[in-house]
Design a protein around this motif. Structure first.
Motif, mmCIF file in Angstrom:
data_model
loop_
_atom_site.group_PDB
_atom_site.id
_atom_site.type_symbol
_atom_site.label_atom_id
_atom_site.label_comp_id
_atom_site.label_asym_id
_atom_site.label_seq_id
_atom_site.Cartn_x
_atom_site.Cartn_y
_atom_site.Cartn_z
ATOM 1 N N ILE A 157 0.835 -1.202 0.000
ATOM 2 C CA ILE A 157 0.000 0.000 0.000
ATOM 3 C C ILE A 157 0.870 1.252 0.000
ATOM 4 C CG2 ILE A 157 -0.123 -0.057 2.525
ATOM 5 C CD1 ILE A 157 -2.916 1.113 2.381
ATOM 6 N N ALA A 158 0.326 2.344 -0.508
ATOM 7 C CA ALA A 158 0.961 3.656 -0.437
ATOM 8 C C ALA A 158 -0.118 4.706 -0.172
ATOM 9 C CB ALA A 158 1.707 3.977 -1.729
ATOM 10 N N ALA A 159 0.249 5.768 0.526
ATOM 11 C CA ALA A 159 -0.696 6.843 0.840
ATOM 12 C C ALA A 159 0.082 8.130 1.046
ATOM 13 C CB ALA A 159 -1.497 6.506 2.093
ATOM 14 N N PHE A 160 -0.640 9.262 1.031
ATOM 15 C CA PHE A 160 0.023 10.519 1.388
ATOM 16 C C PHE A 160 -0.762 11.213 2.493
ATOM 17 C CE2 PHE A 160 -2.861 12.110 -1.958
ATOM 18 C CZ PHE A 160 -3.407 13.228 -1.344
ATOM 19 N N PHE A 161 -0.034 12.003 3.291
ATOM 20 C CA PHE A 161 -0.619 12.731 4.408
ATOM 21 C C PHE A 161 -0.098 14.169 4.357
ATOM 22 C CE2 PHE A 161 0.047 8.316 5.527
ATOM 23 C CZ PHE A 161 -1.192 7.920 6.014
ATOM 24 N N VAL A 175 5.116 4.819 1.847
ATOM 25 C CA VAL A 175 4.999 3.713 0.899
ATOM 26 C C VAL A 175 5.476 2.400 1.520
ATOM 27 C CG1 VAL A 175 5.324 5.270 -1.066
ATOM 28 C CG2 VAL A 175 7.292 4.067 -0.133
ATOM 29 N N HIS A 176 4.777 1.356 1.161
ATOM 30 C CA HIS A 176 5.215 -0.008 1.434
ATOM 31 C C HIS A 176 5.083 -0.733 0.102
ATOM 32 C CE1 HIS A 176 4.522 -4.162 3.478
ATOM 33 N NE2 HIS A 176 5.805 -3.960 3.210
ATOM 34 N N LEU A 177 6.164 -0.725 -0.668
ATOM 35 C CA LEU A 177 6.121 -1.247 -2.027
ATOM 36 C C LEU A 177 6.246 -2.770 -2.049
ATOM 37 C CD1 LEU A 177 8.214 1.488 -3.871
ATOM 38 C CD2 LEU A 177 5.742 1.377 -3.510
ATOM 39 N N GLN A 178 5.975 -3.330 -3.214
ATOM 40 C CA GLN A 178 5.842 -4.773 -3.353
ATOM 41 C C GLN A 178 6.957 -5.556 -2.684
ATOM 42 O OE1 GLN A 178 3.133 -6.143 -4.835
ATOM 43 N NE2 GLN A 178 3.856 -8.126 -4.143
ATOM 44 N N SER A 179 6.554 -6.470 -1.806
ATOM 45 C CA SER A 179 7.522 -7.319 -1.122
ATOM 46 C C SER A 179 8.087 -8.352 -2.080
ATOM 47 C CB SER A 179 6.850 -8.020 0.064
ATOM 48 O OG SER A 179 6.245 -7.087 0.924
ATOM 49 N N ASN A 180 9.291 -8.831 -1.776
ATOM 50 C CA ASN A 180 9.928 -9.829 -2.638
ATOM 51 C C ASN A 180 9.399 -11.238 -2.417
ATOM 52 O OD1 ASN A 180 11.805 -8.251 -4.178
ATOM 53 N ND2 ASN A 180 12.964 -7.942 -2.297
ATOM 54 N N LEU A 224 3.126 4.832 -10.229
ATOM 55 C CA LEU A 224 1.887 5.398 -9.701
ATOM 56 C C LEU A 224 2.163 6.396 -8.575
ATOM 57 C CD1 LEU A 224 -0.252 2.126 -9.700
ATOM 58 C CD2 LEU A 224 -0.563 4.112 -11.195
ATOM 59 N N VAL A 225 3.154 6.105 -7.738
ATOM 60 C CA VAL A 225 3.530 7.035 -6.672
ATOM 61 C C VAL A 225 4.090 8.320 -7.278
ATOM 62 C CG1 VAL A 225 5.091 7.428 -4.733
ATOM 63 C CG2 VAL A 225 3.911 5.237 -4.944
ATOM 64 N N LYS A 226 4.919 8.190 -8.308
ATOM 65 C CA LYS A 226 5.481 9.382 -8.960
ATOM 66 C C LYS A 226 4.385 10.224 -9.607
ATOM 67 C CE LYS A 226 9.337 10.140 -10.664
ATOM 68 N NZ LYS A 226 10.504 10.311 -11.539
ATOM 69 N N GLU A 227 3.390 9.575 -10.185
ATOM 70 C CA GLU A 227 2.268 10.316 -10.772
ATOM 71 C C GLU A 227 1.528 11.099 -9.685
ATOM 72 O OE1 GLU A 227 -0.285 7.693 -12.910
ATOM 73 O OE2 GLU A 227 1.114 7.424 -14.585
ATOM 74 N N ALA A 228 1.376 10.494 -8.517
ATOM 75 C CA ALA A 228 0.694 11.175 -7.414
ATOM 76 C C ALA A 228 1.509 12.363 -6.896
ATOM 77 C CB ALA A 228 0.426 10.182 -6.280
ATOM 78 N N MET A 229 2.828 12.298 -7.070
ATOM 79 C CA MET A 229 3.696 13.388 -6.621
ATOM 80 C C MET A 229 3.680 14.582 -7.575
ATOM 81 S SD MET A 229 7.130 11.415 -5.443
ATOM 82 C CE MET A 229 7.186 10.328 -4.021
#
Length: 315
Positions: A157-161, A175-180, A224-229
């Motif tokens: 999951i990822a979020a912004f505050f 961010v908690h990006l995809q685990s291996n 997707l995170v970069k797009e949100a930024m």
């Protein structure tokens, strides 16, 4: 777009160590071949400083401090619960903001007296709401927040505050990006098998296949995170568990145009992931240049498979 390259990021420390050993070996025999290894090491100097730093201790007072910690679901599934230790540490450390990754909300709480502003960004998997995700706790008002929706199924999951600090708003991307999807037991099991064993080959193929899937999903999540930024009107801090190394596509993309708090103010060995060995740095605090990092530290004081990292900033 070319996933095999990602393996070199994961194995960077092996290649570095190999070249250092070879350079010393050739030097001991007074052979000029050491120059080739030294050349390779020199090319990768920027990667060395992403893993080891020798900065002086902080001398400037921060306007605010914040921490990022993958709590490993508070060790609930390991027969414990570290919620009280986390709560006490955050209070004793006099942090202003903390981002708690892999937080199971029904199994713990953070003092509202110490952190009056709290927001839980829950994982929403196939429409089923979980009490699991990323929790932001703050002494400063959280004026806005939202989840960054991934367009594929993921347990990450990822979020912004948006947090107002002394009249100025900072947008914190957690961010908690995809685990291996590789556990220490998987690693040890493969290491115990005979290389010529059929089971070893099958296991190795599955091992690589899991990593490839993780690389692909993480690249998409990073996009997707970069797009949100994009076009954010506030200074940005992006932090959390990237599940990737400082030699990775993920790190390069999210750091683009930003500073790395560990490189600026960190000291010593930067590894943040503790299993199976304390080798990988995969947790980060990156920030826009409108903010100046005054301090950085980490601790393994609280039981988890990650270190807690924290940094201080001035505007």
């Amino acid at each position: 777009s070319f996933w095999p390259v990602a393996f070199f990021g994961l194995t960077y420390k092996f290649w570095l160590a190999l070249n250092i050993v070879l350079a010393l070996f050739w030097l001991s025999f007074s052979r000029k071949r050491w120059i080739y290894n030294a050349f390779v090491i020199a090319i990768g100097v920027q990667f060395i400083t992403r893993n080891i730093q020798w900065n002086e201790e902080a001398k400037e007072t921060a306007d605010f401090t914040l921490a990022s910690f993958n709590t490993h679901v508070q060790q609930v599934y390991d027969g414990g619960n570290t919620s009280n230790q986390i709560d006490n540490y955050l209070a004793d450390s006099e942090l202003d903001i903390a981002i708690l990754v892999e937080w199971l909300n029904k199994k713990g709480k953070i003092s509202f007296k110490e952190f009056p502003y709290q927001q839980m960004a829950r994982l929403n998997d196939k429409g089923n709401r979980h009490d699991y995700g990323i929790k932001a706790v703050s002494k400063h008002k959280i004026v806005n927040w939202d989840i960054i929706k991934f367009n594929h199924t993921s347990g990450n999951i990822a979020a912004f505050f948006d947090i107002e600090i002394n009249g100025q708003v900072v947008r914190v991307f957690a961010v908690h990006l995809q685990s291996n999807s590789i556990s220490s037991s998987d690693y040890h099991k493969m290491m115990k098998l005979d290389v010529n064993d059929k089971d070893y080959r099958n296991y190795a193929v599955k091992f690589v296949s899991r990593l490839r899937t993780s690389f692909d999903k993480r690249a998409e999540q990073t996009r997707l995170v970069k797009e949100a930024m994009a076009d954010c009107p506030y200074p940005i801090i992006v932090l959390g568990d990237f599940n990737d190394t400082p030699q990775s596509y993920t790190y390069e993309q999210l750091r683009d145009g930003r500073q790395d708090a560990f490189i600026e103010r960190g000291r010593g060995w930067g590894a943040t992931f503790l299993k199976p060995f304390s080798l990988l740095r995969i947790d980060y605090i990156l920030h826009d240049k409108e903010l100046k990092c005054t301090e950085f530290s980490s601790t393994s004081e609280i039981a988890s498979d990650h270190k807690l990292i924290q940094a201080g900033f001035t505007f």
